[in-house]
Design a protein around this motif. Structure first.
Motif, short mmCIF file in Angstrom:
data_model
loop_
_atom_site.label_atom_id
_atom_site.label_comp_id
_atom_site.label_asym_id
_atom_site.label_seq_id
_atom_site.Cartn_x
_atom_site.Cartn_y
_atom_site.Cartn_z
N UNK A 41 -29.77 -6.38 -32.99
CA UNK A 41 -31.19 -6.53 -32.62
C UNK A 41 -31.61 -8.00 -32.59
N UNK A 42 -30.72 -8.83 -32.00
CA UNK A 42 -30.96 -10.27 -31.96
C UNK A 42 -30.86 -10.83 -30.55
N UNK A 43 -30.87 -9.96 -29.55
CA UNK A 43 -30.68 -10.42 -28.17
C UNK A 43 -32.02 -10.68 -27.50
N UNK A 44 -32.20 -11.91 -27.06
CA UNK A 44 -33.36 -12.25 -26.24
C UNK A 44 -33.04 -11.90 -24.80
N UNK A 45 -33.80 -12.47 -23.89
CA UNK A 45 -33.60 -12.19 -22.47
C UNK A 45 -32.27 -12.78 -21.98
N UNK A 46 -31.55 -12.00 -21.17
CA UNK A 46 -30.26 -12.42 -20.61
C UNK A 46 -30.15 -11.87 -19.20
N UNK A 47 -29.50 -12.64 -18.34
CA UNK A 47 -29.35 -12.18 -16.97
C UNK A 47 -27.98 -12.52 -16.41
N UNK A 48 -27.58 -11.75 -15.43
CA UNK A 48 -26.31 -11.97 -14.74
C UNK A 48 -26.54 -13.02 -13.66
N UNK A 49 -25.55 -13.89 -13.48
CA UNK A 49 -25.65 -14.94 -12.47
C UNK A 49 -25.73 -14.38 -11.07
N UNK A 50 -26.14 -15.20 -10.13
CA UNK A 50 -26.33 -14.78 -8.75
C UNK A 50 -25.05 -14.22 -8.15
N UNK A 51 -23.92 -14.85 -8.41
CA UNK A 51 -22.65 -14.39 -7.85
C UNK A 51 -22.01 -13.29 -8.70
N UNK A 94 -41.73 -9.89 -23.53
CA UNK A 94 -42.88 -10.51 -24.17
C UNK A 94 -44.17 -10.19 -23.44
N UNK A 95 -45.25 -10.71 -23.95
CA UNK A 95 -46.55 -10.52 -23.33
C UNK A 95 -46.53 -11.09 -21.91
N UNK A 96 -47.10 -10.36 -20.98
CA UNK A 96 -47.16 -10.77 -19.58
C UNK A 96 -45.79 -11.02 -18.97
N UNK A 97 -44.77 -10.33 -19.43
CA UNK A 97 -43.43 -10.48 -18.88
C UNK A 97 -42.76 -11.78 -19.24
N UNK A 98 -43.20 -12.42 -20.33
CA UNK A 98 -42.59 -13.68 -20.78
C UNK A 98 -41.21 -13.40 -21.38
N UNK A 99 -40.23 -14.23 -21.06
CA UNK A 99 -38.89 -14.01 -21.61
C UNK A 99 -38.83 -14.29 -23.10
N UNK A 100 -37.94 -13.61 -23.78
CA UNK A 100 -37.72 -13.84 -25.20
C UNK A 100 -36.45 -14.67 -25.34
N UNK A 101 -36.52 -15.72 -26.14
CA UNK A 101 -35.36 -16.59 -26.34
C UNK A 101 -34.48 -16.04 -27.46
N UNK A 102 -33.18 -16.20 -27.31
CA UNK A 102 -32.23 -15.85 -28.36
C UNK A 102 -32.08 -17.05 -29.28
N UNK A 103 -32.05 -16.81 -30.58
CA UNK A 103 -31.85 -17.89 -31.54
C UNK A 103 -30.50 -18.56 -31.26
N UNK A 104 -30.47 -19.89 -31.04
CA UNK A 104 -29.22 -20.55 -30.68
C UNK A 104 -28.16 -20.51 -31.78
N UNK A 105 -28.59 -20.47 -33.04
CA UNK A 105 -27.62 -20.37 -34.14
C UNK A 105 -26.91 -19.03 -34.10
N UNK A 106 -27.67 -17.99 -33.91
CA UNK A 106 -27.09 -16.65 -33.84
C UNK A 106 -26.23 -16.53 -32.58
N UNK A 107 -26.72 -17.02 -31.45
CA UNK A 107 -25.96 -16.94 -30.20
C UNK A 107 -24.62 -17.63 -30.33
#
Length: 126
Positions: A41-51, A94-107
């Motif tokens: 339960x520590x994943x922020x927003x993530x997306x697959x690259x265009x290719x 997030x509110x208004x569709x704002x992305x959630x960041x993943x903690x860089x230490x955990x990532x």
């Protein structure tokens, strides 16, 4: 900062919407990382690259300044797509569709764990 060093924690202003940086990894490595982060339960927003060959994780702005981890790249800024874009693996919640960041230490920790898991399974290096 020496290679492999842990990124510093960016400062955050409570309640303020932050810009994000982007950590990008190869697809298989990224998908394994997303799975582990979701289980914790520590994943922020993530997306697959265009290719379709990469996965990008949104992390707090400022992370790129100190990010050093072989097999990954961290760039300042993030392309924030509409929440309905099909490339989102973990869409903004997030509110208004704002992305959630993943903690860089955990990532960083989970990226290393995912690399070990894939290598042990004969699926690495990637």
């Amino acid at each position: 900062m020496p290679e492999g060093a842990v990124p510093r924690r960016p400062s955050a202003t409570p309640g303020a919407q932050q810009a994000c940086d982007t950590v990008t990894v190869a697809l298989r490595h990224g998908l394994e990382t997303v799975d582990i982060l979701r289980l914790r339960r520590a994943c922020g927003s993530a997306l697959q690259g265009t290719a379709g060959a990469t996965v990008s994780f949104l992390v707090p702005a400022g992370t790129a300044e100190g990010w050093r981890l072989p097999g990954t790249s961290c760039t300042p800024g993030a392309a924030v797509l509409p929440p309905t874009d099909p490339r989102w693996l973990v869409p903004p919640a997030g509110a208004n569709g704002a992305p959630a960041a993943t903690d860089p230490w955990i990532l960083r920790s989970v990226l290393c764990e995912a690399a070990c898991t894939l290598t042990a399974g004969g699926l690495g290096p990637f």
